[in-house]
Design an enzyme around this catalytic site. Sequence first.
Site, short mmCIF file in Angstrom:
data_model
loop_
_atom_site.label_atom_id
_atom_site.label_comp_id
_atom_site.label_asym_id
_atom_site.label_seq_id
_atom_site.Cartn_x
_atom_site.Cartn_y
_atom_site.Cartn_z
N TYR A 195 -19.48 -27.83 -1.35
CA TYR A 195 -19.29 -29.27 -1.56
C TYR A 195 -20.63 -29.95 -1.28
O TYR A 195 -21.69 -29.32 -1.30
CB TYR A 195 -18.15 -29.70 -0.62
CG TYR A 195 -17.64 -31.09 -0.80
CD1 TYR A 195 -17.08 -31.50 -2.01
CD2 TYR A 195 -17.69 -32.02 0.24
CE1 TYR A 195 -16.60 -32.79 -2.17
CE2 TYR A 195 -17.21 -33.30 0.09
CZ TYR A 195 -16.66 -33.68 -1.12
OH TYR A 195 -16.18 -34.95 -1.27
N ARG A 248 -22.34 -40.22 -13.27
CA ARG A 248 -22.89 -40.62 -11.96
C ARG A 248 -22.48 -39.55 -10.96
O ARG A 248 -21.54 -39.72 -10.20
CB ARG A 248 -22.36 -42.02 -11.58
CG ARG A 248 -23.13 -42.73 -10.52
CD ARG A 248 -22.73 -42.33 -9.09
NE ARG A 248 -21.38 -42.67 -8.73
CZ ARG A 248 -20.61 -41.91 -7.95
NH1 ARG A 248 -21.05 -40.76 -7.46
NH2 ARG A 248 -19.38 -42.28 -7.66
N LYS A 266 -14.34 -30.19 -5.87
CA LYS A 266 -13.27 -31.06 -5.32
C LYS A 266 -11.94 -30.31 -5.30
O LYS A 266 -11.16 -30.42 -4.36
CB LYS A 266 -13.13 -32.33 -6.17
CG LYS A 266 -14.32 -33.27 -6.09
CD LYS A 266 -14.18 -34.29 -4.96
CE LYS A 266 -15.46 -35.11 -4.84
NZ LYS A 266 -15.45 -36.03 -3.69
N GLU A 338 -13.53 -38.81 -11.10
CA GLU A 338 -14.60 -38.50 -10.15
C GLU A 338 -15.96 -38.71 -10.79
O GLU A 338 -16.23 -38.21 -11.89
CB GLU A 338 -14.45 -37.03 -9.73
CG GLU A 338 -15.25 -36.63 -8.52
CD GLU A 338 -14.76 -37.26 -7.23
OE1 GLU A 338 -13.58 -37.15 -6.89
OE2 GLU A 338 -15.61 -37.89 -6.54
N ASP A 339 -16.79 -39.45 -10.12
CA ASP A 339 -18.20 -39.61 -10.49
C ASP A 339 -18.43 -40.10 -11.93
O ASP A 339 -19.33 -39.63 -12.64
CB ASP A 339 -18.97 -38.31 -10.20
CG ASP A 339 -19.06 -38.06 -8.69
OD1 ASP A 339 -18.41 -38.80 -7.92
OD2 ASP A 339 -19.78 -37.13 -8.26
N ASP A 361 -11.40 -41.39 -6.86
CA ASP A 361 -11.84 -40.94 -5.55
C ASP A 361 -12.99 -41.79 -5.01
O ASP A 361 -13.06 -42.07 -3.82
CB ASP A 361 -12.27 -39.48 -5.70
CG ASP A 361 -12.54 -38.81 -4.38
OD1 ASP A 361 -11.87 -39.14 -3.40
OD2 ASP A 361 -13.42 -37.93 -4.34
N ASP A 362 -13.90 -42.18 -5.90
CA ASP A 362 -15.10 -42.90 -5.46
C ASP A 362 -14.78 -44.34 -5.08
O ASP A 362 -15.42 -44.91 -4.20
CB ASP A 362 -16.16 -42.85 -6.56
CG ASP A 362 -16.48 -41.41 -6.91
OD1 ASP A 362 -16.98 -40.70 -6.04
OD2 ASP A 362 -16.18 -41.00 -8.05
N ASN A 503 -24.59 -39.97 -1.18
CA ASN A 503 -24.69 -38.51 -1.24
C ASN A 503 -25.60 -38.07 -2.36
O ASN A 503 -25.77 -38.81 -3.32
CB ASN A 503 -23.29 -37.92 -1.49
CG ASN A 503 -22.35 -38.20 -0.35
OD1 ASN A 503 -22.70 -38.05 0.81
ND2 ASN A 503 -21.15 -38.63 -0.68
N ASN A 547 -16.68 -39.06 4.52
CA ASN A 547 -16.64 -38.55 3.15
C ASN A 547 -15.19 -38.51 2.68
O ASN A 547 -14.29 -38.14 3.45
CB ASN A 547 -17.25 -37.14 3.11
CG ASN A 547 -17.45 -36.65 1.69
OD1 ASN A 547 -16.49 -36.49 0.94
ND2 ASN A 547 -18.69 -36.43 1.32
#
Length: 647
Positions: A195, A248, A266, A338-339, A361-362, A503, A547
Site C-alpha cells: 500500500y 490522480r 486497496k 478511487e483516485d 474513498d478520497d 501521499n 489514512n
Amino acid sequence: MMSLNTSSVVKSSISGVSRTQSQSVRLSVRRPMVVAMVNSNGRPERSVGVSVDGAVKDVNAPVAVEVADSESKETTAVVGGGVEDVYGEDSATEDHFITPWSVSVASGYSLLRDPHHNKGLAFTEKERDAHYLRGLLPPVVVNHDLQVKKMMHNIRQYEVPLQRYQAMMDLQERNERLFYKLLIENIEELLPIVYTPTVGEACQKYGTIFKNPQGLYISLKDKGKVLEILKNWPQKKIQVIVVTDGERILGLGDLGCQGMGIPVGKLSLYTALGGIRPSACLPITIDVGTNNEKMLNDEFYIGLRQRRASGKEYAELMNEFMSAVKQNYGEKVLIQFEDFANHNAFDLLEKYRTTHLVFNDDIQGTASVVLAGLISALKLVGGSLADHKFLFLGAGEAGTGIAELIALEISKQTNAPLEEARKKIWLVDSKGLIIRSRLDSLQHFKKPWAHDHEPVNKFLDAVKAIKPTVLIGSSGAGQTFTKEVVEAMSSFNEKPIILALSNPTSQSECTAEQAYTWSEGRTIFASGSPFAPVEYNGKVYVSGQSNNAYIFPGFGLGLIISGAIRVHDEMLLAASEALAEQVTQEHFDNGLIYPPFTNIRKISAHIAAKVAAKAYELGLASRLPQPENLVAYAESCMYSPKYRNYR
Ligand SMILES: O=C([O-])CC(=O)C(=O)O
Ligand SMILES: [Mg+2]
C-alpha cells in the site's frame, strides 16, 4: 447428507490444458459448494450451489441444472459462516473437508498453479496422493506458519521497497492464502509495501514491472462491450469493486492505466483488514487515455497512447460501466471510486449516489478517518469540535470532504445550522484563502467554504491571519508545512494539531521529525503515509497514520453484512465514532490519536457493526432480520486465510 458423482462434469481447463479427469470422484457434500461446467472455450457454462441441507441454488447461470438426488428439492442457499458463502470455503472449520473447486476441480499441475487453492509445500501426503501432486513437489511437508516465516525471511532480504512489493505480488499470484496470512500477521511491516507509499512507486513503474495482469481493464476501445468484459472475469459473485481512471493517483498525478496498482492494493486491504473474501473483490481501471507526457512517451506504458477523453465521451463510458456493473452484479455491489481527479470525483459521486451503492474513498473515507482522529485528539487538547478552528491547505476531494464531515458533526453536536458550523472551517487553495469575493470563479465544491475575509494569497499569511487550532494538509504537494508554518501554529497553540495527509511520503506536507522538532515536541501529529518514530530531546514520539485504510475495509464490511443499498453520510459519522472509540488511554498516553494497525481486524469489525447498525436504522439494509450482535456477526463473516483440508 448427499453424494454427487462428478465424473461427468469435471473438466479442467486451467493453464490452457484441457483434460477430462478419468477417475470418478465421489463427493460427500457437507457444506455448500459449487460445481462448475466449462464449455470448449474454458468458460464456465453454469454452476450449482449445493447447500448444507442439500438445497440447490443456481448461483450465477442462466441454465438450471439437475442434480440426481432426491433430497435436492429446495432452491434456497444457506448462509453459513460467511456472507453468501456460496463456495462454502469460509464456513468450513479446520475439521471439515472442502473441495478445491475453481472452474473445475483443480488437480495436479494446475492445482499448484491455482493461487486460490495452492498450498505449495503445505500439501499433506494424503492430499498429494489424492490430487495427483506426487512428484510435483519435493518430499518435505511444511506447515503454514513455517511458510510465513520463510516468506518474511525472504522479503526482508530485499532492501529496495519495490522489490518487496514485487515479491508480495508474486506471492499473491502463487498462493493467495499464504499472501493474506503473511499480510495479516505482519500488517505494520507489510502495509507500507503493498500500500502507500510503495504502491505509488509501483504505479509509476507499472509498465516495466508488469508480469501477470491483475484486475479488469476497460478502455475507450471497449465502448459498447463493457458488460461483455465484466462477464470475462472468472468470479461471478462480486461484492466490492474498486475503480480508478488513474487521473490522480495519490499525490503523484495522472498515471493513466498504470493506476491499476491502486485498486489492486486497496482490495488486498479489503481482504486483509476487512475480511472480504478475495474472490468477491474486483479491481478495475478505466482507461480513457492520459495527459501525462512521460507515460505517453514511455515505450513500456501499458495503456491507451492518447490524451484523456473528457466531457460526453468520458461520461458515456462511465455510464455504460455503472449500468453494466448493476446489471451484472445487482444492487448490492459496492463501487468504491478511487483516485479520480477532483472534477470527476465529485460529479460521479453526485450522479450515482442515489442509484448505486457508491463510496468515494478520497472524499468520504479520508473524511471519516480524519474526523475520528480529531475526535480522539480532543481528548488530548480539550474542548469540543465547535471550540476549534480549522485551516486546510488543499480544497479538493480530501479537503472539502473532511471539512464537510467536520461541519456535519459540529452541527449534529451543537444543533447549529450547517452553514454556521462551516464558518469554523477555512480552506486555502492554489489562489490563496477561499473567501466570498472569489465566489464567482470558484468550482462548485469550494463555494460553501467562501467566508468573509480580506484576500490572503500566501499560505503562511493565512495561518497567521486565521490562527487555527487544527492544520490539515490535503493538497498533494509536499513540503508545504514549512518551519515558519509549524512555528506559527506553535506560537498560538499549546498543542497544535497538525495533519499532513498527502501521499505518498514524498508528497507529505512535512515529515514527522520536522513537525516534532519545529513545534518543540508539542504537536499532535498524524500523516497519511507512515513515518518511523522520532526521537526529540530524549523522548520518543510515535505519530499516527491518518489514512483511509482505517475506515474503508470496515465500512465496506458493514455495508455488505447489512446488505445496504445506499451510502449515507450518517454512516460515515458512525464509522468515525467507532474508530475513535478504539483508541485507549494507553494510546493517548503515547500521544497516539489512532490505534495501531496490529488490531485492525477487530477495529474493522467494530466499524462494520456501527455502519451496519446505521444502515438498519435508516432503513437502507436489505439483509433481514438484523443480527442481534453485529460485532460478533461481522467477525464471523470475515475471511480467514487458514488453509482448508482437501478431500
Ligand atoms: O491510498 C492512500 O494511501 C490514501 C488515499 O486514498 C490517497 O492518498 O489517495
Ligand atoms: Mg485514494
